[in-house]
Design a protein around this motif. Structure first.
Motif, PDB file in Angstrom:
ATOM      1  N   CYS A 127      85.969 -19.882 109.569  1.00  0.00           N
ATOM      2  CA  CYS A 127      85.673 -18.694 108.796  1.00  0.00           C
ATOM      3  C   CYS A 127      85.828 -18.781 107.161  1.00  0.00           C
ATOM      4  N   ASP A 128      87.124 -19.016 106.980  1.00  0.00           N
ATOM      5  CA  ASP A 128      87.517 -18.969 105.810  1.00  0.00           C
ATOM      6  C   ASP A 128      86.733 -19.858 104.842  1.00  0.00           C
TER       7      ASP A 128
ATOM      8  N   LEU B 246      81.061 -11.538 110.023  1.00  0.00           N
ATOM      9  CA  LEU B 246      82.033 -11.495 109.039  1.00  0.00           C
ATOM     10  C   LEU B 246      81.384 -10.948 107.739  1.00  0.00           C
ATOM     11  N   TYR B 247      81.686 -10.021 106.984  1.00  0.00           N
ATOM     12  CA  TYR B 247      81.253 -10.000 105.723  1.00  0.00           C
ATOM     13  C   TYR B 247      82.102 -10.657 104.748  1.00  0.00           C
ATOM     14  N   CYS B 248      81.168 -11.207 103.582  1.00  0.00           N
ATOM     15  CA  CYS B 248      81.871 -12.147 102.883  1.00  0.00           C
ATOM     16  C   CYS B 248      83.012 -11.364 101.877  1.00  0.00           C
ATOM     17  N   LYS B 249      82.620 -10.208 101.807  1.00  0.00           N
ATOM     18  CA  LYS B 249      83.539  -9.388 100.966  1.00  0.00           C
ATOM     19  C   LYS B 249      83.512  -7.871 101.564  1.00  0.00           C
TER      20      LYS B 249
ATOM     21  N   ARG C 183      84.324  -4.826 106.667  1.00  0.00           N
ATOM     22  CA  ARG C 183      84.788  -6.152 106.442  1.00  0.00           C
ATOM     23  C   ARG C 183      84.252  -7.164 107.761  1.00  0.00           C
TER      24      ARG C 183
ATOM     25  N   GLU D 282      82.935 -18.496 104.378  1.00  0.00           N
ATOM     26  CA  GLU D 282      83.110 -17.338 103.448  1.00  0.00           C
ATOM     27  C   GLU D 282      83.309 -17.721 101.892  1.00  0.00           C
ATOM     28  N   GLN D 283      84.298 -18.848 101.627  1.00  0.00           N
ATOM     29  CA  GLN D 283      84.380 -19.072 100.410  1.00  0.00           C
ATOM     30  C   GLN D 283      83.062 -19.769 100.058  1.00  0.00           C
TER      31      GLN D 283
ATOM     32  N   HIS E  66      76.765 -10.976 105.108  1.00  0.00           N
ATOM     33  CA  HIS E  66      77.542 -11.496 106.296  1.00  0.00           C
ATOM     34  C   HIS E  66      76.982 -12.524 107.062  1.00  0.00           C
TER      35      HIS E  66
END
Length: 355
Positions: free
Chosen positions: A164-165, A209-212, A227, A168-169, A192
């Protein structure tokens, strides 16, 4: 891979006029149930772990304590072997994400960078079977069925969180180069991505998951920022499905539009901290006076009225509006995607038990 990109683009473009602002959540959810041809590597070990996790202890019966102990050891050995395979698959996916990141950073030609950006949605798609199997194996831990050993459970959650992390990055990096758009009001945005789907009893859960942090309503400032999103479908039993089919054949139903799906969000909002001892600015409030609080709530649509039968209300409504019904307050620390899903499932399953 080109077919995958076309499908994702089509889904994203058509997702601008449905229940959640510009998103067609039903079509997005279908992305999580399919898997591309090149994503089948390692499926056997993923399925093995999910099957072991969901199976009753000792094959559903216990003949004696020694048989039970032998069965438990066998299951644990299978889990350990599957975990090793999962870790290798995670390393493979992480290395692919690193390659996309490094190619972008080192690429000087803007046209080549745009071609790389087109590959990002396809890569997110190929990660979904991995997320799906992790969800199937881990979410059983908090249900009424046979739980996983805690250490196995935590290691599985860690695998999911790592990916996930990293994804997202990756999306945020491409967005910083203006190659991907995170604004939901824009067509073909990538605000997302899906991080798994699982089913517990009659609850089918799809997680995004929303990226921000993204405004709760695309064109109205509510102070809330989302989020995560969960599509929660309450699967009908055979009798209910048969009745629905009969109603549709007799013209009393509207088909897929009547699916029992609810939408939940992990949201944050900045509120005034009355305990803060900060110097006020010219407007009387300092940034130090504000505190970010996290909560989980349900999307409750108000316009157009979800119970209306007038199709014109839906056609003329450019962007649906809704309120946010808070269910859980989580405090000032942002929860991980995995723990937030656990919180929601505990809430949903407790209601299923009482019902």
């Amino acid at each position: 891979m080109a077919d995958v990109e076309v499908q994702l683009t089509s889904n994203s473009a058509s997702a601008q006029h449905e229940v959640l602002q510009e998103e067609d959540m039903t079509k997005e959810e279908s992305l999580c149930t399919a898997s591309p041809q090149n994503a089948g590597q390692g499926e056997e070990s993923l399925s093995l772990l999910a099957d072991v996790a969901l199976a009753p202890p000792c094959g559903g019966h216990v003949t004696c304590s020694s048989d039970c102990e032998a069965c438990s050891c066998l299951e644990l050995r299978h889990m350990e072997e599957s975990l090793q395979s999962l870790q290798l698959q995670l390393q493979f996916l992480m290395s692919k994400a690193d390659d996309l990141h490094d190619c972008l950073v080192n690429e000087q030609d803007h046209l080549e960078s745009e071609a790389l950006a087109a590959a990002v949605p396809s890569f997110l798609y190929t990660c979904q079977p991995f997320f799906n199997h992790l969800e199937a194996a881990t979410r059983n831990f908090i249900s009424q069925y046979t739980p996983l050993p805690l250490d196995i459970y935590m290691r599985l959650l860690d695998l999911s969180q790592q990916l996930c992390d990293r994804l997202e990055q990756l999306v945020l990096t491409y967005a910083s180069y203006s190659l991907l758009c995170l604004d939901e009001t824009e067509p073909n945005n990538l605000s997302h991505f899906c991080i798994g789907q699982t089913q517990l009893g009659r609850l089918r859960l799809t997680v995004f998951l929303y990226c921000k942090p993204t405004p709760y309503l695309a064109r109205v400032d509510t102070g809330l920022h989302k989020r995560m999103r969960w599509n929660v479908e309450r699967v009908r039993d055979d009798e209910q499905q048969q009745q629905q089919q009969t109603d549709e054949e007799q013209g009393r139903g509207s088909g897929e539009g009547e699916a029992d799906t609810e939408y939940y969000f992990l949201c944050c909002e900045d509120i005034l901290n009355t305990d803060a001892e900060a110097v006020e600015d010219s407007q009387g409030v300092s940034d130090c006076d504000m505190m970010r609080m996290w909560s989980i709530g349900q999307w409750v649509q108000v316009n157009p009225d979800p119970s209306t039968e007038d199709i014109d209300d839906w056609i003329t409504c450019e962007v649906p509006q809704a309120t946010y019904h808070r269910l859980l307050f989580l405090g000032s620390n942002e929860p991980s995607a995995c723990s937030a899903t656990d919180y929601l499932l505990q809430q949903l399953l407790s209601h299923c038990t009482t019902d």
